[in-house]
Design a protein around this motif. Structure first.
Motif, PDB file in Angstrom:
ATOM      1  N   VAL A 156     -17.678  -5.811   0.723  1.00 41.15           N
ATOM      2  CA  VAL A 156     -16.872  -5.619   2.075  1.00 41.15           C
ATOM      3  C   VAL A 156     -16.003  -4.736   1.686  1.00 41.15           C
ATOM      4  O   VAL A 156     -14.858  -4.766   0.979  1.00 41.15           O
ATOM      5  CB  VAL A 156     -16.152  -6.964   2.380  1.00 41.15           C
ATOM      6  N   PRO A 157     -16.077  -3.217   2.542  1.00 44.67           N
ATOM      7  CA  PRO A 157     -14.901  -2.245   2.301  1.00 44.67           C
ATOM      8  C   PRO A 157     -13.530  -2.791   2.409  1.00 44.67           C
ATOM      9  O   PRO A 157     -12.576  -2.403   1.533  1.00 44.67           O
ATOM     10  CB  PRO A 157     -15.352  -1.279   3.316  1.00 44.67           C
ATOM     11  N   ALA A 158     -13.219  -3.511   3.388  1.00 47.14           N
ATOM     12  CA  ALA A 158     -11.784  -3.835   3.625  1.00 47.14           C
ATOM     13  C   ALA A 158     -11.190  -4.636   2.199  1.00 47.14           C
ATOM     14  O   ALA A 158     -10.158  -4.486   1.870  1.00 47.14           O
ATOM     15  CB  ALA A 158     -11.655  -4.729   4.908  1.00 47.14           C
ATOM     16  N   VAL A 159     -12.066  -5.339   1.851  1.00 54.28           N
ATOM     17  CA  VAL A 159     -11.677  -6.109   0.506  1.00 54.28           C
ATOM     18  C   VAL A 159     -11.750  -5.098  -0.924  1.00 54.28           C
ATOM     19  O   VAL A 159     -10.543  -5.658  -1.292  1.00 54.28           O
ATOM     20  CB  VAL A 159     -12.730  -7.441   0.180  1.00 54.28           C
ATOM     21  N   ILE A 160     -12.325  -4.252  -0.789  1.00 51.40           N
ATOM     22  CA  ILE A 160     -12.296  -3.335  -1.780  1.00 51.40           C
ATOM     23  C   ILE A 160     -10.978  -2.515  -1.859  1.00 51.40           C
ATOM     24  O   ILE A 160     -10.313  -2.442  -2.708  1.00 51.40           O
ATOM     25  CB  ILE A 160     -13.478  -2.174  -1.997  1.00 51.40           C
ATOM     26  N   LEU A 203      -6.297   7.287   1.860  1.00 52.07           N
ATOM     27  CA  LEU A 203      -6.602   6.326   2.910  1.00 52.07           C
ATOM     28  C   LEU A 203      -5.762   6.726   3.990  1.00 52.07           C
ATOM     29  O   LEU A 203      -4.835   7.198   3.781  1.00 52.07           O
ATOM     30  CB  LEU A 203      -6.498   4.920   2.562  1.00 52.07           C
ATOM     31  N   PRO A 204      -6.499   6.485   5.306  1.00 50.15           N
ATOM     32  CA  PRO A 204      -5.297   6.509   6.461  1.00 50.15           C
ATOM     33  C   PRO A 204      -4.208   5.932   6.413  1.00 50.15           C
ATOM     34  O   PRO A 204      -4.393   4.572   6.147  1.00 50.15           O
ATOM     35  CB  PRO A 204      -6.530   6.403   7.712  1.00 50.15           C
ATOM     36  N   ARG A 205      -3.190   6.246   7.081  1.00 49.94           N
ATOM     37  CA  ARG A 205      -1.981   5.527   7.181  1.00 49.94           C
ATOM     38  C   ARG A 205      -1.979   4.106   7.702  1.00 49.94           C
ATOM     39  O   ARG A 205      -1.541   3.185   7.712  1.00 49.94           O
ATOM     40  CB  ARG A 205      -0.959   6.518   7.634  1.00 49.94           C
ATOM     41  N   THR A 206      -3.102   4.322   9.018  1.00 48.08           N
ATOM     42  CA  THR A 206      -3.005   3.067   9.882  1.00 48.08           C
ATOM     43  C   THR A 206      -3.830   1.948   9.004  1.00 48.08           C
ATOM     44  O   THR A 206      -3.631   0.772   9.024  1.00 48.08           O
ATOM     45  CB  THR A 206      -3.886   3.355  10.977  1.00 48.08           C
ATOM     46  N   THR A 207      -4.769   2.266   8.304  1.00 45.90           N
ATOM     47  CA  THR A 207      -5.459   1.470   7.325  1.00 45.90           C
ATOM     48  C   THR A 207      -4.618   0.868   6.246  1.00 45.90           C
ATOM     49  O   THR A 207      -4.539  -0.290   5.934  1.00 45.90           O
ATOM     50  CB  THR A 207      -6.808   2.111   6.524  1.00 45.90           C
ATOM     51  N   VAL A 208      -3.772   1.611   5.495  1.00 46.02           N
ATOM     52  CA  VAL A 208      -2.881   1.176   4.563  1.00 46.02           C
ATOM     53  C   VAL A 208      -1.949   0.256   5.257  1.00 46.02           C
ATOM     54  O   VAL A 208      -1.740  -1.039   4.686  1.00 46.02           O
ATOM     55  CB  VAL A 208      -2.085   2.258   3.805  1.00 46.02           C
TER      56      VAL A 208
END
Length: 256
Positions: free
Chosen positions: A5-9, A35-40
């Protein structure tokens, strides 16, 4: 086939950044992981919500590791201590009885064997470190189940019907509850052909520094070497071995 799962990674990548830095800002996390700021931002908010990160007081965009990570690390370290100390104690117990000695822990409705020392007899128990068996069919498992509080035991029993390994296995939940009350009162459990008709086994609980039953130690022997004197002799031995291991894990009995 299962996929990662990418988000978990990404969340784990963030946590691992703190291995060499006590604090990091959102900007530093973004730059280091590209990584994109919003994702972080979303990942940081989630980790803070779960307590895995905490906001540095007075610095709302800086973070440091939270208490759950310390608890997980302590649990892992405690398991390592258990295995290391158990290996030494089980060797001594096995030398005293020349039968198989195991130390196991509870994992859901099963027990997993962490340590095993074999007997020197040509006829011996077939088992292995890492082996998983239904807890209710084993002496170590019954000791561990008996140590659970009512809600935890209810949770285990709710996982499904109690499958038997032999005709002697306890497969009725209410009968098991009554049996575990007896185990709890006596502090030891026996496996009289419940996991293997050719074997007999006795077990006692191992406690950690806080007094919690975290494992169980057993002595197992083929029925051909199980004499009328064996239950009393092996029970005394396994009680002593479990007490020794408990003391090495920091457990101290109190007298009143």
């Amino acid at each position: 086939m299962a996929r990662v799962v990418p988000a978990v990674i990404r969340a784990l990548d963030i946590l691992e950044l703190f291995l060499d830095r006590p604090e990091l800002s959102a900007r530093e996390v973004t730059e280091r992981l590209d990584l994109p700021r919003t994702t972080v931002h979303e990942l940081l908010v989630t980790l803070v919500e779960r307590g895995y990160l905490i906001v540095v007081p007075g610095q709302p965009v800086r973070y440091r590791l939270g208490m759950p990570l310390f608890q997980l690390g302590s649990a892992f370290a405690g398991r390592l201590d258990l295995v290391r100390e158990a290996q030494s104690v089980t060797r001594d117990v096995a030398a005293a009885c020349d039968e198989a000695v195991h130390v196991a822990v509870l994992d859901g409705a099963d027990v997993v064997y962490l340590v095993k020392v074999d007997s020197t007899h040509p006829v011996r128990m077939v088992s292995a470190v890492g082996r998983r068996l239904p807890a209710h069919c084993t002496a170590v498992g019954k000791v561990l189940l008996a140590a659970l509080d009512r809600p935890a035991l209810d949770g285990v029993l709710a996982k499904g019907p109690l499958a038997g390994m032999t005709p002697a296995s306890i497969t009725d939940a209410e009968r098991l509850r009554a049996h575990l009350e007896q185990v709890r009162a006596e502090g030891v459990a026996a496996d009289v052909g419940e996991s293997d008709t050719a074997m007999r086994c006795v077990a006692a609980g191992v406690r950690d520094h806080a007094g919690r039953v975290v494992a169980a130690m057993s002595v197992s022997a083929p029925i051909i070497r199980w004499t009328p004197q064996s239950p009393e002799k092996w029970t005394a031995l396994v009680r002593e071995g479990a007490a020794t291991l408990s003391a090495r894990l920091g457990y101290r009995t109190t007298s009143h």
